[in-house]
Write an enzyme that holds these catalytic residues in place. Structure first.
Site, mmCIF file in Angstrom:
data_model
loop_
_atom_site.group_PDB
_atom_site.id
_atom_site.type_symbol
_atom_site.label_atom_id
_atom_site.label_comp_id
_atom_site.label_asym_id
_atom_site.label_seq_id
_atom_site.Cartn_x
_atom_site.Cartn_y
_atom_site.Cartn_z
ATOM 1 N N GLY A 80 0.820 -1.208 0.000
ATOM 2 C CA GLY A 80 0.000 0.000 0.000
ATOM 3 C C GLY A 80 0.849 1.250 0.000
ATOM 4 C CD GLU A 81 3.786 3.239 -3.452
ATOM 5 O OE1 GLU A 81 4.709 4.076 -3.414
ATOM 6 O OE2 GLU A 81 3.415 2.670 -4.486
ATOM 7 N N GLY A 82 0.245 5.622 0.267
ATOM 8 C CA GLY A 82 -0.672 6.738 0.438
ATOM 9 C C GLY A 82 0.087 8.047 0.479
ATOM 10 C CG PHE A 84 -0.285 11.519 5.230
ATOM 11 C CD1 PHE A 84 0.182 12.814 5.078
ATOM 12 C CD2 PHE A 84 -1.641 11.284 5.054
ATOM 13 C CE1 PHE A 84 -0.686 13.861 4.771
ATOM 14 C CE2 PHE A 84 -2.512 12.321 4.748
ATOM 15 C CZ PHE A 84 -2.022 13.612 4.599
ATOM 16 C CE LYS A 131 -0.055 4.726 8.290
ATOM 17 N NZ LYS A 131 -1.385 5.094 8.810
ATOM 18 C CG ASP A 218 -8.890 9.413 4.436
ATOM 19 O OD1 ASP A 218 -9.647 9.834 3.536
ATOM 20 O OD2 ASP A 218 -7.718 9.063 4.222
#
Length: 458
Positions: A80-82, A84, A131, A218
């Site tokens: 996963g990439e976001g 932040f 994370k 969110d």
């Protein structure tokens, strides 16, 4: 965990935070703008899956920059990439040295194992999600996320925090790894019965979060890791979450209706309307200070009160976002709203609810909404009509009869109206949603009797 929290607290206190009051608000919003759902990755990575060269290089850089991480965890893939953070799948090399009450799957396996098997140490690999929080995040933001996760550790359907580490300016949070599928792989195929199960799980999570007076801020498909095969999901990513009441200032929406009407009647807007102006006039020299409110979240999922800068936002903003997910599933369109900024977002909502409703909603928060775009109707369109249009079912069938939604779809739309209620005081809560007929049918067995107690522990 206590040591990690204490270290982060000291870091947050030691690092000065400079605020420029004249900073452009758009730049401020960018810091709280979560990634576009289409730009995010959110899927399960298999252990034997081939790793892209760029991902392997990224993992190598991470291991090199975070001293000792590879002694406790074997990083497998990037999942996963976001905006932040980046999330990696990893094997927990020291799993058997610690209490692992967070491991739902292990407890389930042991429940059905023989007494002899229960006494044996588990030999199978155990996976976690690591994370890596970007160094651009402020110490206060990082501390807030870890603090909230710690408070939510025993909450149903919420991803618990296992532990956290800090090395120099790098902070990582270790979370359980959950098997799930990318929302984009299954959202077009979900039946109404599947949607009931999806939202039952989501609202159990939100009930737990809201019971602690925490706003997730969110809610979107990529932050609810759902496994359709198990009909189980888990709520993740509390990077933008906050406690209810944080930095609150009185908003007109909390005033008694009589006082609010009085304020509107004596406002500059009302005076210009009485003078016969068709379009609101603006003061030449406006001495009022600019209105600031938390607008963190993802474009397309923000509630009207967030877009209108309500200064007393509460947990109802998460329920609106859940409503957008249901609208996405019923319309088979993802993302349903795809605005470039807050103004576009308000206009997208106006397309559905009409100018009259948006004017009323804006006045509720002491704001004025005006548009002269002729394509926006006064009363908007029904959600039934929107869904029929989106699924190419508008018009008449072969017999000449008007095409309508199926009965179970109508029930879903009735529930959708409760979620997409523009007035946050009238919007359904997570606890009420779990008692709504649309959701309670997910609890019923084949005989039509409920065999599950829905009074969940928050």
């Amino acid at each position: 965990m206590a040591k990690a929290r204490a270290a982060l607290q000291r870091t947050a206190e030691a690092m000065p935070i400079h605020r420029d009051e004249d900073m452009e608000e758009d730049a401020e919003q960018t810091l709280d703008e979560s990634a576009d759902p289409l730009e995010e990755s959110g899927r399960t990575a298999d252990s034997d899956e081939e790793i892209e060269e760029s991902v392997a290089e990224d993992i190598a850089r991470f291991e090199e920059s975070f001293s000792g991480i590879n002694k406790r965890y074997r990083l497998i893939n990037r999942i996963g990439e976001g905006t932040f953070s980046t999330v990696y799948k990893a094997e927990d090399l020291e799993y058997n040295n610690f209490n692992n009450s967070w491991d739902i799957d292990e407890h389930s396996n042991r429940k059905w194992a023989s007494p002899g098997q229960r006494r044996r140490t588990s030999k199978r690999p155990h996976y976690v999600a690591i994370k890596k929080i970007y160094v651009t995040s402020s110490p206060g933001r990082i501390l807030n996320e870890l603090d909230l996760l710690h408070d939510l550790k025993n909450s149903e359907e919420v991803c618990p925090l296992i532990t956290a580490f800090r090395h120099m300016d790098q902070v990582v949070a270790v979370l359980p790894y959950f098997q799930h599928r990318d929302f984009r792989e299954y959202y077009r195929d979900m039946r109404i019965s599947d949607m009931r199960l999806y939202f039952k799980s989501l609202f159990i999570a939100l009930k737990s979060v809201h019971a602690k007076h925490i706003l997730h801020r969110d809610i979107k498909p990529t932050n609810f890791l759902y496994n359709p095969e198990q009909a189980r999901g888990v709520l993740v990513d509390f990077g933008l979450a906050e406690r209810e009441g944080t930095d609150w200032h009185q908003c007109d929406c909390t005033l008694p209706s009589e006082e609010r009407r009085s304020r509107i009647a004596h406002s500059h807007y009302a005076q210009t309307q009485q003078a016969g102006h068709q379009v609101s006039a603006y003061p030449k020299n406006d001495v009022r200070s600019s209105r600031r409110a938390n607008r963190a979240g993802t474009r397309g999922f923000r509630a009207p009160e967030v877009l209108l800068k309500c200064t007393q936002q509460n947990t109802s903003i998460d329920m609106w976002s859940a409503g957008v997910i249901l609208l996405t599933l019923l319309s088979r369109r993802f993302p349903f709203f795809h605005s470039a900024d807050d103004i576009d977002a308000l206009l997208e909502i106006t397309t559905i609810f009409g100018r009259k409703k948006m004017k009323e909603t804006s006045l509720l928060h002491g704001q004025i909404f005006e548009t002269n775009i002729p394509s926006y109707s006064e009363n908007g369109h029904s959600l039934e009509k929107i869904i029929l249009w989106c699924t190419s079912r508008s018009g008449k069938d072969s017999t000449g009869a008007k095409i309508e939604l199926e009965d179970d779809e109508k029930e879903a739309v009735e529930f959708l109206y409760r979620l997409l209620e523009c007035d946050p005081t009238k919007r359904i809560t997570a606890e009420e949603a779990l008692r709504h007929p649309f959701i309670t049918k997910a609890f019923e067995d084949e005989d039509g009797t409920s065999d599950v107690d829905i009074d969940f522990v928050g």
